[in-house]
Design a protein around this motif. Sequence first.
Motif, PDB file in Angstrom:
ATOM      1  N   SER A 100      65.649  50.533 102.515  1.00 55.10           N
ATOM      2  CA  SER A 100      66.626  49.722 103.247  1.00 55.10           C
ATOM      3  C   SER A 100      67.900  50.529 103.499  1.00 55.10           C
ATOM      4  CB  SER A 100      66.948  48.444 102.463  1.00 55.10           C
ATOM      5  OG  SER A 100      67.950  47.713 103.134  1.00 55.10           O
ATOM      6  N   LEU A 101      68.445  51.127 102.448  1.00 47.34           N
ATOM      7  CA  LEU A 101      69.676  51.912 102.631  1.00 47.34           C
ATOM      8  C   LEU A 101      69.425  53.127 103.533  1.00 47.34           C
ATOM      9  CD1 LEU A 101      72.551  52.758 100.354  1.00 47.34           C
ATOM     10  CD2 LEU A 101      71.349  54.658 101.424  1.00 47.34           C
ATOM     11  N   GLY A 104      69.474  52.544 107.100  1.00 46.18           N
ATOM     12  CA  GLY A 104      70.651  51.849 107.598  1.00 46.18           C
ATOM     13  C   GLY A 104      70.398  50.364 107.809  1.00 46.18           C
ATOM     14  N   GLY A 105      69.542  49.797 106.962  1.00 43.17           N
ATOM     15  CA  GLY A 105      69.269  48.370 107.036  1.00 43.17           C
ATOM     16  C   GLY A 105      68.312  47.971 108.148  1.00 43.17           C
ATOM     17  N   THR A 108      63.531  45.999 105.313  1.00 41.33           N
ATOM     18  CA  THR A 108      63.604  45.770 103.868  1.00 41.33           C
ATOM     19  C   THR A 108      62.190  45.714 103.304  1.00 41.33           C
ATOM     20  OG1 THR A 108      63.622  43.389 104.155  1.00 41.33           O
ATOM     21  CG2 THR A 108      65.756  44.493 104.036  1.00 41.33           C
ATOM     22  N   PRO A 163      64.172  39.220  99.496  1.00 40.96           N
ATOM     23  CA  PRO A 163      63.911  40.218 100.544  1.00 40.96           C
ATOM     24  C   PRO A 163      63.810  41.650 100.038  1.00 40.96           C
ATOM     25  CG  PRO A 163      66.206  39.526 100.614  1.00 40.96           C
ATOM     26  CD  PRO A 163      65.528  38.656  99.585  1.00 40.96           C
ATOM     27  N   ASP A 164      64.151  41.893  98.772  1.00 42.64           N
ATOM     28  CA  ASP A 164      64.166  43.258  98.241  1.00 42.64           C
ATOM     29  C   ASP A 164      63.045  43.457  97.213  1.00 42.64           C
ATOM     30  OD1 ASP A 164      66.536  44.162  99.601  1.00 42.64           O
ATOM     31  OD2 ASP A 164      67.691  42.844  98.276  1.00 42.64           O
TER      32      ASP A 164
ATOM     33  N   ASP B 307      76.385  49.871 101.709  1.00 39.27           N
ATOM     34  CA  ASP B 307      75.875  48.848 102.627  1.00 39.27           C
ATOM     35  C   ASP B 307      74.372  49.060 102.833  1.00 39.27           C
ATOM     36  OD1 ASP B 307      78.420  47.915 102.900  1.00 39.27           O
ATOM     37  OD2 ASP B 307      78.678  48.510 104.994  1.00 39.27           O
ATOM     38  N   HIS B 308      73.661  47.992 102.999  1.00 37.74           N
ATOM     39  CA  HIS B 308      72.220  48.007 103.296  1.00 37.74           C
ATOM     40  C   HIS B 308      71.352  48.335 102.079  1.00 37.74           C
ATOM     41  CE1 HIS B 308      73.823  47.936 107.292  1.00 37.74           C
ATOM     42  NE2 HIS B 308      74.310  49.148 107.171  1.00 37.74           N
ATOM     43  N   LEU B 309      71.979  48.483 100.898  1.00 37.85           N
ATOM     44  CA  LEU B 309      71.137  48.747  99.722  1.00 37.85           C
ATOM     45  C   LEU B 309      70.282  47.525  99.411  1.00 37.85           C
ATOM     46  CD1 LEU B 309      70.275  50.566  97.382  1.00 37.85           C
ATOM     47  CD2 LEU B 309      72.298  49.833  96.130  1.00 37.85           C
ATOM     48  N   TYR B 310      70.883  46.353  99.535  1.00 39.83           N
ATOM     49  CA  TYR B 310      70.147  45.116  99.286  1.00 39.83           C
ATOM     50  C   TYR B 310      70.205  44.237 100.526  1.00 39.83           C
ATOM     51  CZ  TYR B 310      70.608  46.730  94.508  1.00 39.83           C
ATOM     52  OH  TYR B 310      70.564  47.498  93.377  1.00 39.83           O
ATOM     53  N   ALA B 311      69.095  43.609 100.815  1.00 40.77           N
ATOM     54  CA  ALA B 311      69.027  42.788 102.022  1.00 40.77           C
ATOM     55  C   ALA B 311      69.774  41.468 101.852  1.00 40.77           C
ATOM     56  CB  ALA B 311      67.567  42.519 102.382  1.00 40.77           C
TER      57      ALA B 311
END
Lengths: 321, 322
Positions: A100-101, A104-105, A108, A163-164, B307-311
């Motif tokens: 995810s990171l 850049g999102g 997921t 979601p993760d 940012d974006h590490l977790y949804a």
Amino acid sequence: MTKLSYAKGLNRALADELARDPAVCVFGEDVGAGLAGLTPGLQARFGADRVVDTPLSEQAFTSLALGAALAGMRPVVEFQIPSLLFLVFEQIANQAHKISLMTGGQITAPVTYVVPGSGSRDGWAGQHSDHPYSLFAHVGVKTLLPATPADAYGLLVSAIRDPDPVVLFAPAGALAVREDVTTELVPVPIGSARIHRPGEDVTVVAAGALVYDALAVAEELAGQISVEVFDPRTVYPFDWAALSASVARTGRLVVADDSNRMCGFGAEVITGVVERGAPLRTAPRRVTRPDGAVLPFALGLDRALQPSRDQLRDAVRAVMF
Amino acid sequence: MTESTPAGLYRGMRLIRAFEETALSLVRSGEIVGGIHPYIGQEAVAVGVCAALRPDDQLTSTHRGHGHVLAKGADPRRMLAELAGRESGLNRGRGGSMHAADLSLGVLGANGIVGAGAPIAAGAAWAALRQGLDRVVVTFFGDGALNQGVLLEAMNLAALWRLPVLFVCENNGYATTLSVQAGVAGSALARAAAFGIPAEAVDGMDVEAVRLATERAVERARSGAGPSFLECRTYRFEGHHTMERRVRLNYRSAEEIDSWRRRDPLERCDPGAGQRAVIDREVGELMAEAVEFALNGAHPDPAGALDHLYADGLLPRAGVPT
């Protein structure tokens, strides 16, 4: 009122989610036969293409679940042996957790990893007795450690819907627990602690099967010392607000942690409390496995390295003065 | 998407070549930090494979992944911005050269761990079967991955469950500095044969040969007959990584490099009368625009480093408590 066992709690969570969401599927070894107690009856009910028996290829099927998740599924992966998580650390910590990171999102990875029987199981020796929740909390994977059958149900449901990536450790020492369930089983939010027994003198943070040791010690000391038993339920993210509130009331802290001492969960809990400037009246204590412990086979040796009720009782007494 | 006409194939390769040359110059000038693994020399593989795919087909890419992602249709401007670590990059500057990917084009990540994409591709293919889709998933990997257990495990699962996966081995002769002769017992094709996966070796410097072989494999996968394996014999003209320019390594002879350069896939591809100059000019303009776009992009705000590490928006504690 019905009796619910811990294993049945997990099994019901899985069955309910498989029935609710067609994207949910299960991968693992011997899941059709239900060998590890998590999946009995599920393959017959939902089919072998949703409850999938895999060959002994842990690394491949762990990342296969990730690929399926990226393509819209919600896989649950079962590991019969806690130490297998070392084998698939690459696939969970380096692949699923980072995508995810690193993108850049853009995407997921909703994958749930379940270990039904983590920690010592008496006589399973060095490579089957680890309890590696601290490791996953350290890398930042959501890490759940339910102690009771109802929490096992509720946290597994939340993990599947999350979601993760989430790892759920079902402690071997809690699998045989049965509890009276009076209310409807409901999801338990990730990151919310639970106080099993309120107390005024000492907060004992205990997770997983150690909750039962903490409750026994609290009962034993009742009348002399009033022990609050605080169960984080989720190792990461940790419910700091609830713990701060508890310690603000009691002013004393003991942590029971079935991790190795060095860089273990217990160290983080104590540090987190101290950093927040909690008004501790005495130095906090922790009860853990020793540094770098490898559990030996012989039962007496195995037990010698695990946090015991005696150690916990001593620690509680020690922080009183 | 890469078009399968001669001009389309040539354009796809020219774009990758020009992109990589541009990236190399930005590494030299310090605009791209950390360096890149240049794809120069191997363009026919990415372009030939992707020209045989549909837009909804998917792929997993590698540390040497720019070619795959561009051939699948990524915008070179946002790709270059990613290499330069800008918020306007494909991954908002969070991935960089080794992980630049456009998920909306079916690129399921570019992976920094050798062989790690194969089981991910198998999983996406498994999901496609479950979902009743007839998409195919390609996993690119190099000869170095032939010695990774997880690749072999993934091949077993793909064959066992007849998954629509195409295993594309880009055999460029070297795993970093270790030659295939020194690193691989048996052969790529024999590994595939061991799992009953149909395999063929292809001239990886011939874009049309790669395209035709991929077409056969994709058709087989779409018809439900399961995975295939292509060994594309190719060569990287540059070093394993741009750091090789600083540390003098001596694992390939000048004669060997020259002999492969004479088989340059761009020289061997005929885009049609008068097309070469037109395409070269058009791609050159596009890359000039890409440089402009990339270097004018904003740098990401350090406050958003996690940012974006977790949804679900979970905010990790900071390293220093406030």
